[in-house]
Structures are given as structure tokens and as C-alpha cells.
Motif scaffolding. Structure first.
Motif, short mmCIF file in Angstrom:
data_model
loop_
_atom_site.label_atom_id
_atom_site.label_comp_id
_atom_site.label_asym_id
_atom_site.label_seq_id
_atom_site.Cartn_x
_atom_site.Cartn_y
_atom_site.Cartn_z
N TRP A 12 0.82 -1.36 -0.07
CA TRP A 12 -0.08 -0.11 -0.05
C TRP A 12 0.87 1.37 0.05
O TRP A 12 0.95 2.01 0.82
CB TRP A 12 -0.82 0.16 1.06
CG TRP A 12 -1.76 -1.39 1.28
CD1 TRP A 12 -1.58 -2.53 1.71
CD2 TRP A 12 -3.04 -1.10 0.65
NE1 TRP A 12 -2.77 -3.27 1.58
CE2 TRP A 12 -3.66 -2.52 0.74
CE3 TRP A 12 -3.96 -0.44 -0.26
CZ2 TRP A 12 -4.78 -2.61 0.42
CZ3 TRP A 12 -5.29 -0.73 -0.61
CH2 TRP A 12 -5.75 -2.00 -0.02
N TYR A 21 -3.15 5.09 -7.38
CA TYR A 21 -3.51 4.27 -6.23
C TYR A 21 -4.51 3.23 -7.01
O TYR A 21 -4.19 1.83 -6.40
CB TYR A 21 -4.33 5.04 -5.33
CG TYR A 21 -5.02 4.20 -4.30
CD1 TYR A 21 -4.31 3.73 -2.98
CD2 TYR A 21 -6.44 3.94 -4.21
CE1 TYR A 21 -5.19 3.38 -2.14
CE2 TYR A 21 -7.09 3.13 -3.31
CZ TYR A 21 -6.36 2.92 -2.18
OH TYR A 21 -7.18 2.17 -1.23
N ARG A 28 -4.60 -6.09 -4.01
CA ARG A 28 -4.38 -5.36 -2.68
C ARG A 28 -5.57 -5.70 -2.08
O ARG A 28 -5.50 -5.92 -0.81
CB ARG A 28 -4.20 -3.92 -2.80
CG ARG A 28 -2.55 -3.68 -3.36
CD ARG A 28 -1.99 -2.23 -2.97
NE ARG A 28 -2.93 -1.18 -3.29
CZ ARG A 28 -2.68 -0.52 -4.49
NH1 ARG A 28 -2.19 -0.96 -5.22
NH2 ARG A 28 -3.70 0.59 -4.71
N GLY A 75 -0.85 4.09 2.19
CA GLY A 75 -2.23 3.50 2.10
C GLY A 75 -2.74 2.55 2.85
O GLY A 75 -3.56 1.94 3.00
N ALA A 79 -6.44 0.68 4.40
CA ALA A 79 -6.63 -0.60 4.30
C ALA A 79 -6.98 -1.31 5.53
O ALA A 79 -8.33 -2.16 5.80
CB ALA A 79 -5.48 -1.40 3.82
#
Length: 140
Positions: A12, A21, A28, A75, A79
Motif C-alpha cells: 500500500w 492508487y 491489494r 495507504g 486498508a
């Protein structure tokens, strides 16, 4: 509790609002979806054995400090929040207790950082500092 290692934070590297992204997002998201599915499998198994279940959402990944020398997987916290939301949905649907560490840590971390400039996690961005540990313990 599934979380930090299960979402493979190293996958991420970008925040949701950053260009690029979306590239590889499906792959992911598999890690995120598996974390939620595995939580449900685990709690179902525990309940089938007659155990009381309390689900605890994952702690945060602190992407704010700029002094950390290692890679910032910006990121990863988003998540973890998705995993936490999935865990809350499981708890609500099945009537399990929930300890929402993720939401509380995100809220407190933002306020703590904004007012003190200090972080809730130690310098590895992952493990709670003494202040972060206190917030988790108080929430429990």
C-alpha cells in the motif's frame, strides 16, 4: 484480531487520493477481504466450540510522522480501516461484542498529533507508543 501483517502494508505505497492508487488495487484488496473472511471463519469456529467472542479491530498504521527513515506505506491505514469496518459488520450481524481500536486510535491520533505534534505509535509507525498503549487499554 487480524490486521497490520494481514493487509500486507508494504503493498500500500500510495494514499487513496494519490495518482496511481488504483493500479493493482484489486490484488491489494484481496488481502483486505481475506482478513475480514478469516475473522469471520475464526469467530464462527470459536462460537461453534461454545466460546464467547469479542472482536477487536486492528490498530492503526501511523503515516503522519515525517522523520521516520523507513518507507511510509501511506495507504496501509486506509486498508486497516476497511478491515475494521468489515469486523464491525460481522459483530453487528452476529451480535458479537466489538472493541473498536481502529476508530478510536485514528480519532485520538489525529487530535493528539494536532495538539502535541507527538504520535500514538513508536517510530516504526506500527507499534503503539506508551500513549497509544494507554488509549488501547482504556478502550478495552
Amino acid at each position: 484480531m487480524f490486521g497490520m501483517n494481514d493487509v500486507r502494508r508494504e503493498s500500500w505505497p500510495l494514499a487513496p487520493e494519490e495518482e496511481g492508487y488504483e493500479t493493482g488495487l484489486d490484488a491489494r484488496m484481496t488481502f483486505v477481504e481475506n482478513s475480514v473472511k478469516n475473522t469471520e471463519k475464526l469467530v464462527n469456529r470459536l462460537r461453534s466450540e461454545g466460546m464467547k467472542v469479542t472482536i477487536m479491530t486492528p490498530s492503526i498504521y501511523d503515516e503522519r510522522p515525517k522523520y521516520v527513515a523507513d518507507t511510509n506505506y501511506v495507504g496501509a491505514n486506509a486498508a486497516l480501516t476497511i478491515v475494521g469496518n468489515g469486523m464491525k459488520a460481522i459483530a453487528a450481524a452476529k451480535g458479537y461484542s466489538i472493541i473498536d481500536t481502529n476508530t478510536v486510535m485514528n480519532e485520538v491520533n489525529k487530535n493528539f498529533w494536532d495538539t502535541t505534534g507527538m504520535e500514538m505509535n513508536i517510530k516504526d509507525r506500527i507499534h503503539p507508543s506508551p500513549a497509544g498503549t494507554y488509549v488501547i487499554a482504556y478502550n478495552v
